[in-house]
Design an enzyme around this catalytic site. Structure first.
Site, PDB file in Angstrom:
ATOM      1  N   CYS A   1     111.149  69.901  80.871  1.00 44.01           N
ATOM      2  CA  CYS A   1     112.181  70.939  80.714  1.00 44.01           C
ATOM      3  C   CYS A   1     111.615  72.039  79.822  1.00 44.01           C
ATOM      4  O   CYS A   1     112.200  72.443  78.816  1.00 44.01           O
ATOM      5  CB  CYS A   1     113.465  70.359  80.132  1.00 44.01           C
ATOM      6  SG  CYS A   1     114.090  68.916  81.026  1.00 44.01           S
ATOM      7  N   ALA A   2     110.450  72.544  80.207  1.00 44.31           N
ATOM      8  CA  ALA A   2     109.597  73.332  79.327  1.00 44.31           C
ATOM      9  C   ALA A   2     110.052  74.767  79.123  1.00 44.31           C
ATOM     10  O   ALA A   2     109.812  75.343  78.053  1.00 44.31           O
ATOM     11  CB  ALA A   2     108.164  73.333  79.875  1.00 44.31           C
ATOM     12  N   ALA A   3     110.618  75.399  80.152  1.00 39.82           N
ATOM     13  CA  ALA A   3     110.944  76.827  80.044  1.00 39.82           C
ATOM     14  C   ALA A   3     112.037  77.050  78.986  1.00 39.82           C
ATOM     15  O   ALA A   3     112.900  76.186  78.814  1.00 39.82           O
ATOM     16  CB  ALA A   3     111.402  77.350  81.399  1.00 39.82           C
ATOM     17  N   PRO A   4     111.973  78.170  78.244  1.00 40.21           N
ATOM     18  CA  PRO A   4     111.096  79.330  78.442  1.00 40.21           C
ATOM     19  C   PRO A   4     109.687  79.196  77.896  1.00 40.21           C
ATOM     20  O   PRO A   4     108.889  80.108  78.066  1.00 40.21           O
ATOM     21  CB  PRO A   4     111.858  80.444  77.720  1.00 40.21           C
ATOM     22  CG  PRO A   4     112.581  79.748  76.628  1.00 40.21           C
ATOM     23  CD  PRO A   4     112.995  78.417  77.193  1.00 40.21           C
TER      24      PRO A   4
ATOM     25  N   GLY B   1     108.273  78.082  74.574  1.00 34.87           N
ATOM     26  CA  GLY B   1     107.764  78.161  73.212  1.00 34.87           C
ATOM     27  C   GLY B   1     107.019  76.918  72.778  1.00 34.87           C
ATOM     28  O   GLY B   1     105.964  76.985  72.128  1.00 34.87           O
ATOM     29  N   LYS B   2     107.532  75.750  73.160  1.00 34.61           N
ATOM     30  CA  LYS B   2     106.893  74.498  72.751  1.00 34.61           C
ATOM     31  C   LYS B   2     105.602  74.266  73.535  1.00 34.61           C
ATOM     32  O   LYS B   2     104.633  73.710  73.009  1.00 34.61           O
ATOM     33  CB  LYS B   2     107.874  73.343  72.923  1.00 34.61           C
ATOM     34  CG  LYS B   2     109.128  73.498  72.061  1.00 34.61           C
ATOM     35  CD  LYS B   2     110.134  72.394  72.328  1.00 34.61           C
ATOM     36  CE  LYS B   2     111.407  72.585  71.537  1.00 34.61           C
ATOM     37  NZ  LYS B   2     112.164  73.789  71.961  1.00 34.61           N
TER      38      LYS B   2
ATOM     39  N   CYS C   1     119.178  71.169  71.315  1.00 33.39           N
ATOM     40  CA  CYS C   1     119.724  72.216  70.439  1.00 33.39           C
ATOM     41  C   CYS C   1     121.244  72.113  70.430  1.00 33.39           C
ATOM     42  O   CYS C   1     121.956  73.099  70.636  1.00 33.39           O
ATOM     43  CB  CYS C   1     119.249  73.603  70.871  1.00 33.39           C
ATOM     44  SG  CYS C   1     119.589  74.013  72.603  1.00 33.39           S
TER      45      CYS C   1
END
Length: 428
Positions: free
Chosen positions: A244-247, A249-250, A360
């Site tokens: 679940c990478a997008a957008p 930053g990580k 979050c």
């Protein structure tokens, strides 16, 4: 108070469009910003319209209470939104109060559905000018059901301190491609270096014009979000999976640390933005458009990061609309998705590897309860407790179990709310 603007009806009409979309679309403020009439305004008017909407959303609870006290029955939603914007103009922006009334009446006059309510708009707003409302009571800044949840989870004092952050416009946090750049970039960006290495700047305006952006020396990322990738503690050459990478930053953090990164997200459009940031920063990662629960790939990784879809109630500083578009039923439905994603992440963690789960969200069902349930059903994983201040986490966020529960008031100047847990898989 926001800088005074001489913007006229087009800016206010765009603000009405943006507020209407932000409160009616589950996709939220970001989609509304790109889809609204805001795009067609000159920069000054665009900035005013956005500031007006954000002020309205950050104080929506007490604004609605003040308006409702002067209504016998609810008007159409478009009229209510005009009243919300008029109240924000009169009491939260540096606008002449009676100009706020007159422009709101003019805005109502522009629409066929709102025109019959011009008198109501005038009467309600003039009444508020005579008896100014209190718009800064912390408990009123959040919906009742969310405040009740936060009070039950964290106690009255912590819940009120969390709510108090809703009203404040946040600074901008940046993550750096090279930590050695911190001092030089802090000077160039009028920023402070936060624990963990993020920068925080009070600069406003288009970030693409800021020093270091074009060279790819940093990217925008809330300081709380940056903690999760640091807890993975990846080493150069290790394999890392960002689910679940997008957008992205990580993903950028993991790549900057020297890991061989695979970034998976179900949205090809959002992965495009990630690819653009990889190109800008000169970092590399393999990107895959796939549902993380059903991704057909046998690889296992040294480090796996899952920033799961969630109610996002911890992001209200930048996205205050989430407080008013979220529903109690969202928490339960998203918790089921998070469980499936955690099980998928576990399968992709090699024996002896590390898994970090984060959301979050301020809701315990999406955080603490998920971590406990995962450990109960996955006996080859154990919790790897975080240490005090690890990864730049605020000291107050460390729980007795060793997970992190970051509340928005835990960092001076505010921060996004997060839950983060780190697990280790037993060696084969």
């Amino acid at each position: 108070m926001t800088e005074r603007s001489e913007s006229g009806l087009p800016a206010r009409a765009a603000a009405l469009d943006l507020l209407t979309q932000a409160l009616s679309r589950r996709a939220g403020m970001e989609e509304a910003l790109s889809a609204s009439a805001l795009r067609d305004l000159p920069p000054r008017d665009r900035a005013f319209a956005r500031a007006l909407v954000m002020a309205s959303l950050r104080h929506l609870g007490p604004i609605d209470r003040a308006i409702d006290e002067r209504l016998n029955r609810q008007p159409p939603e478009a009229v209510k939104n005009i009243l919300r914007l008029g109240t924000a103009q009169a009491f939260l922006l540096d606008q002449p109060p009676f100009a706020a009334v007159s422009t709101s009446v003019d805005l109502a006059a522009q629409g066929r559905a709102t025109r019959p309510f011009k008198g109501l708009v005038n009467a309600v707003l003039r009444g508020l000018l005579r008896e100014p409302p209190k718009l800064d009571e912390p408990q009123a800044l959040a919906p009742d059901w969310l405040f009740a949840r936060w009070r039950a989870a964290f106690g009255e004092t912590e819940a009120l301190a969390t709510c108090a952050q809703i009203a404040h416009e946040p600074a901008t946090d940046l993550s750096l491609r090279d930590p050695a750049d911190a001092e030089a970039l802090a000077e160039a960006l009028d920023a402070e270096v936060l624990p963990g290495g993020s920068l925080r700047t009070a600069r406003r305006g288009e970030v693409t014009a800021w020093p270091g952006y074009g060279e790819g020396r940093w990217w925008v990322q809330d300081a709380s979000a940056a903690v999760a990738a640091r807890l993975l503690d990846v080493r150069p050459g290790q394999s890392a999976l960002d689910l679940c990478a997008a957008p992205g930053g990580k993903t950028l953090q993991l790549a900057a640390a020297g890991a061989r990164v695979v970034a998976v997200d179900r949205s090809a459009a959002r992965l495009k933005r990630l690819s653009e940031n990889l190109a800008r920063t000169g970092l590399s990662a393999e990107t895959v458009a796939a549902d993380a629960t059903g991704w057909d790939d046998p690889r296992q990784f040294d480090a796996v990061l899952l920033d799961a879809p969630c109610s996002a109630t911890g992001t209200f500083r930048r996205h205050p609309d989430v407080l008013w578009t979220a529903r109690p039923s969202d928490v339960a439905s998203l918790a089921a998705v998070q469980s499936r994603l955690l099980d998928s992440a576990a399968r992709r963690t090699r024996p002896g590897g590390r898994l970090v789960y984060c959301v979050c969200s301020l809701e315990p069902e999406e955080g603490e309860a998920q971590a406990r349930a995962f450990l109960a059903r996955t006996p080859d994983f154990t919790l790897a407790p975080a240490s005090m201040g690890e990864g730049g986490a605020p000291p107050a966020s460390l729980t007795a179990e060793g997970t992190l529960r970051i509340l928005p008031h835990h960092r001076e100047g505010g921060t996004d709310g997060f839950f983060i847990a780190r697990f280790t898989r037993a060696a084969a």
